[in-house]
Every structure is written in structure tokens, then in C-alpha cells.
Design a protein around this motif. Structure first.
Motif, PDB file in Angstrom:
ATOM      1  N   GLN A   1      11.256  -8.127  -2.850  1.00 49.91           N
ATOM      2  CA  GLN A   1      11.841  -7.783  -4.179  1.00 49.91           C
ATOM      3  C   GLN A   1      13.492  -7.531  -3.843  1.00 49.91           C
ATOM      4  O   GLN A   1      14.257  -7.680  -4.612  1.00 49.91           O
TER       5      GLN A   1
ATOM      6  N   ARG B   1      -1.075  -6.245   9.284  1.00 51.69           N
ATOM      7  CA  ARG B   1      -1.377  -4.444   9.298  1.00 51.69           C
ATOM      8  C   ARG B   1      -2.195  -4.567  10.488  1.00 51.69           C
ATOM      9  O   ARG B   1      -3.139  -5.320  10.949  1.00 51.69           O
TER      10      ARG B   1
ATOM     11  N   GLN C   1      -0.124 -12.358   0.397  1.00 50.63           N
ATOM     12  CA  GLN C   1       0.134 -11.776  -0.632  1.00 50.63           C
ATOM     13  C   GLN C   1       0.720 -12.371  -1.411  1.00 50.63           C
ATOM     14  O   GLN C   1       1.387 -13.355  -1.229  1.00 50.63           O
TER      15      GLN C   1
ATOM     16  N   PHE D   1       7.259   2.542  -4.769  1.00 52.71           N
ATOM     17  CA  PHE D   1       8.184   1.771  -5.609  1.00 52.71           C
ATOM     18  C   PHE D   1       8.180   1.446  -6.676  1.00 52.71           C
ATOM     19  O   PHE D   1       8.914   0.596  -7.490  1.00 52.71           O
TER      20      PHE D   1
ATOM     21  N   ALA E   1       6.931  -5.011 -11.686  1.00 50.56           N
ATOM     22  CA  ALA E   1       6.357  -5.683 -10.436  1.00 50.56           C
ATOM     23  C   ALA E   1       4.865  -5.584 -10.139  1.00 50.56           C
ATOM     24  O   ALA E   1       4.221  -4.805 -10.818  1.00 50.56           O
TER      25      ALA E   1
HETATM   26  N1  DAH Z   1       2.830  -3.677  -1.847  1.00 50.45           N
HETATM   27  C1  DAH Z   1       1.741  -3.232  -2.279  1.00 50.45           C
HETATM   28  C2  DAH Z   1       0.582  -3.158  -1.173  1.00 50.45           C
HETATM   29  O1  DAH Z   1       0.606  -4.101  -0.235  1.00 50.45           O
HETATM   30  C3  DAH Z   1       1.274  -3.923  -3.360  1.00 50.45           C
HETATM   31  C4  DAH Z   1       1.950  -3.671  -4.717  1.00 50.45           C
HETATM   32  C5  DAH Z   1       1.934  -2.797  -5.616  1.00 50.45           C
HETATM   33  C6  DAH Z   1       3.070  -4.468  -4.844  1.00 50.45           C
HETATM   34  C7  DAH Z   1       2.635  -2.462  -6.628  1.00 50.45           C
HETATM   35  C8  DAH Z   1       3.933  -4.262  -5.917  1.00 50.45           C
HETATM   36  C9  DAH Z   1       3.380  -3.211  -6.954  1.00 50.45           C
HETATM   37  O2  DAH Z   1       4.968  -4.943  -6.414  1.00 50.45           O
HETATM   38  O3  DAH Z   1       4.000  -3.009  -8.024  1.00 50.45           O
HETATM   39  O4  DAH Z   1      -0.429  -2.528  -1.180  1.00 50.45           O
END
Ligand code: DAH
Length: 325
Positions: free
Chosen positions: A160, A181, A195, A236, A291
Motif C-alpha cells: 500500500q 510468518r 494474500q 493501519f 483497504a
Molecule cells: N494485513 C492484515 C493481515 O495480514 C490484513 C488486512 C486487514 C489488510 C485490514 C488490510 C486491512 O488492508 O485494511 O492480517
């Protein structure tokens, strides 16, 4: 006919054929030209002798040709009861199929693809995304550090920030990629998994855009299905929400796949936190955004009612073959 018998290959036999039986300058052809010049009295018997020689040469040739042909038992028909030779056909992995479908649905809505590196700096992975300095997600416990300054990204969200730095709004991007992870490999976790991140930044973007777009996606992807948004927390996004769809196995009554809740969580989402826009150099007064992030393997579990994520990574063709198109 020693010349015919001496031919041991199809090519050698063909050379012999051209020499004796050839239509242009073959030996028999030249001989037949002489027949016409004989006396009438001799012509009939000479013609009979000539024909006899011709038939013998031709049959000797045919016999030799059959002998030199690739071995096949003369007259034996093919055996239809022979087991067929097994053929292998590759197919697209179910997680990749799901990824392709997601990309297609969002492409129709005007989203393009953005990619980022799988090794990241702590700043892109955490700092620019507004993680507080002592946030547990930054622990060695669930992050794989290569050294103090480089880690394997734990999510696609850092892209992002990279995208916002590289392009001015309006932005509509989908960000697929692998993340890592320090998680145990169990029924619902894999240490490396795919993802898909989505990011929209423009003037006047509100939570209504988020809900409408994600509901549209769920309808396209799962068919007519109920969804719900639950309040959640991500550093975020503010506000943040998790999106659930009705369990595809029990249709809401509760089963082991949805842990008796009737719902399956498919993604996290929210309005982009102003601090994230600012750390990427975007004016957070003029622009707002939303997002989301989801895992296509988890989505595969929800869609097909698969009870254990590990089957998707086992490479067992008896399982994967069921998804081959
Ligand atoms: N980055 C988060 C995770 O890996 C997932 C995520 C949640 C991404 C909310 C986003 C968001 O863009 O708005 O758990």
C-alpha cells in the motif's frame, strides 16, 4: 533376385526399386521398349516371358518390403483390452484459480495489479503502517527477520505504502503475493501463504464505498450469500471491520467448519488511517481511502468446505485433481 535380397534397409530397397522397376529409366521399362521391335512371330512368346519376369521381380520386391517394415505381427488386429498408457495433465492449483478469479472480479471494477518485494524493511512492514512501537506483531515470535533491517514481509500491506509513494491518487489496486510468518503449520495456519490486498485512495472515499465493493465481490465470488461486517482493529485502518460470509457447509446453522458460529471470516478491512497516507506523502485532508486484505487459501476453505488448510499444500494429486479444469 540377389539385389533385392541384399537390401537391408527401406532406403536401400527403394534404390533397387528405382533401378529395376522405376517408371522413368527402370530396367524392366527399358526392356519393354525392345519388345515392340521384335519380329511378329517372336513377339507373343517374348511378351509372355517378359510378364513372367516382371511379376516375379514385383513379388520379390513386395516380399522384401514387408520383411523390412517395422515389426508388426502380420494380420493380428490391435488389442483393445491392453491397458491404456497413463497420461499426466497439469492443472492450475486451487489457490491460484481463486486468486485469478478475485483478480478478474476486481479488474472489472477498474483495479490494476501492484506488486512488492517479499523481503521488506521493518519501516514498510510495520512503521509506515502505524504499528505502535511496542506492538506484539513486531515480535520475533511471529516475524522472520533476516537481520535487524530486513524481514520476510508478514502481510501485503507494505505494498500500500510503496504504491502510494509511486503513484498519485486516484488509486485502485489489487496486490497479490506471498507472505511469511513464524506460525505453526496447523489446520488453519501455514507459515507461508498467499494474500490479496486491495487499496482505493481518492477524494471523497467513504465506508459506503468499502461496503458496496466488498459486498459486490462476495456476491460475485460466493453467489447469493449473506455477509456481515464486525468491528475490528488494525493499526493501519480506522475504523476497521472484519467481513464474514455465511458458512457454505451448514448455511448458517453451525458446523465444525465454522466452529458452530454459522459464519466464516474472509477478510479484514477498513478506512486507510490518515497516518498511513501521511507516511507515504499523501495529503490526508484532501484524500481518503479504504483497504482490505484476505487469504485465498482461507477463502478456498470457506468456499469448498475444506476442513484443513494443510491439504492445499500437501501436493496430493488425489485431492488437487478434483480441482483440475
Ligand atoms: N494485513 C492484515 C493481515 O495480514 C490484513 C488486512 C486487514 C489488510 C485490514 C488490510 C486491512 O488492508 O485494511 O492480517
Amino acid at each position: 533376385m540377389p539385389a533385392i535380397a541384399a537390401a537391408t534397409t527401406a532406403d536401400a530397397l527403394e534404390a533397387v526399386r528405382a533401378k529395376y522397376l522405376g517408371r522413368a529409366h527402370g530396367w524392366l521399362r527399358d526392356l519393354s521398349a525392345h519388345l515392340g521391335r521384335l519380329d511378329k512371330a517372336d513377339r507373343a512368346s517374348a511378351g509372355r516371358a517378359f510378364n513372367e519376369v516382371r511379376l516375379r521381380v514385383e513379388s520379390a520386391f513386395a516380399a522384401r518390403q514387408a520383411a523390412l517394415a517395422p515389426a508388426r505381427v502380420a494380420g493380428a488386429p490391435p488389442d483393445p483390452t491392453m491397458p491404456a498408457r497413463h497420461t499426466w495433465a497439469g492443472a492450475v492449483h486451487p489457490v491460484s484459480q481463486i486468486l485469478d478469479e478475485m483478480i478478474e472480479i476486481f479488474r472489472e471494477l477498474g483495479f490494476t495489479i501492484a506488486l512488492g518485494p517479499e523481503t521488506e524493511s521493518p519501516w514498510y512492514n510495520f512503521g509506515a503502517l502505524n504499528f505502535p512501537a511496542d506492538h506484539p506483531a513486531m515480535d520475533l515470535h511471529d516475524t522472520l527477520y533476516i537481520n535487524d533491517d530486513v524481514l520476510l514481509r508478514t502481510h501485503t500491506s507494505p505494498v500500500q505504502v510503496r504504491t502510494l509513494q509511486a503513484y498519485p491518487p486516484p488509486i485502485r489496486v489489487l496486490i497479490p503475493g506471498n507472505v511469511h510468518r513464524r506460525d505453526p503449520f496447523d489446520a488453519s495456519h501455514a507459515p507461508t501463504f498467499a494474500q490479496v490486498e486491495g487499496l482505493v485512495v481518492d477524494e471523497g472515499i467513504t465506508f459506503a464505498d468499502l461496503k458496496a465493493t466488498l459486498n459486490h465481490f462476495a456476491r460475485r465470488f460466493f453467489g447469493a450469500i449473506r455477509t456481515r461486517f464486525r468491528p475490528s482493529y488494525f493499526p493501519f485502518t480506522e475504523p476497521s471491520a472484519e467481513m464474514d460470509v455465511v458458512c457454505g457447509v451448514c448455511h448458517g446453522s453451525g458446523c465444525s467448519v465454522c466452529k458452530q458460529s454459522g459464519w466464516i471470516e474472509i477478510l479484514g478491512s477498513g478506512l486507510v488511517h490518515p497516518a498511513v497516507l501521511e507516511s507515504a506523502g499523501v495529503d490526508s485532508v484532501k484524500y481518503t481511502g479504504w483497504a482490505f486484505g484476505m487469504g485465498p487459501a482461507r477463502t478456498a476453505l470457506a468456499r469448498y468446505g475444506i476442513p484443513d488448510i494443510r491439504i492445499l499444500y500437501d501436493s496430493d494429486v488425489r485431492f488437487l485433481g478434483q480441482f483440475a479444469r
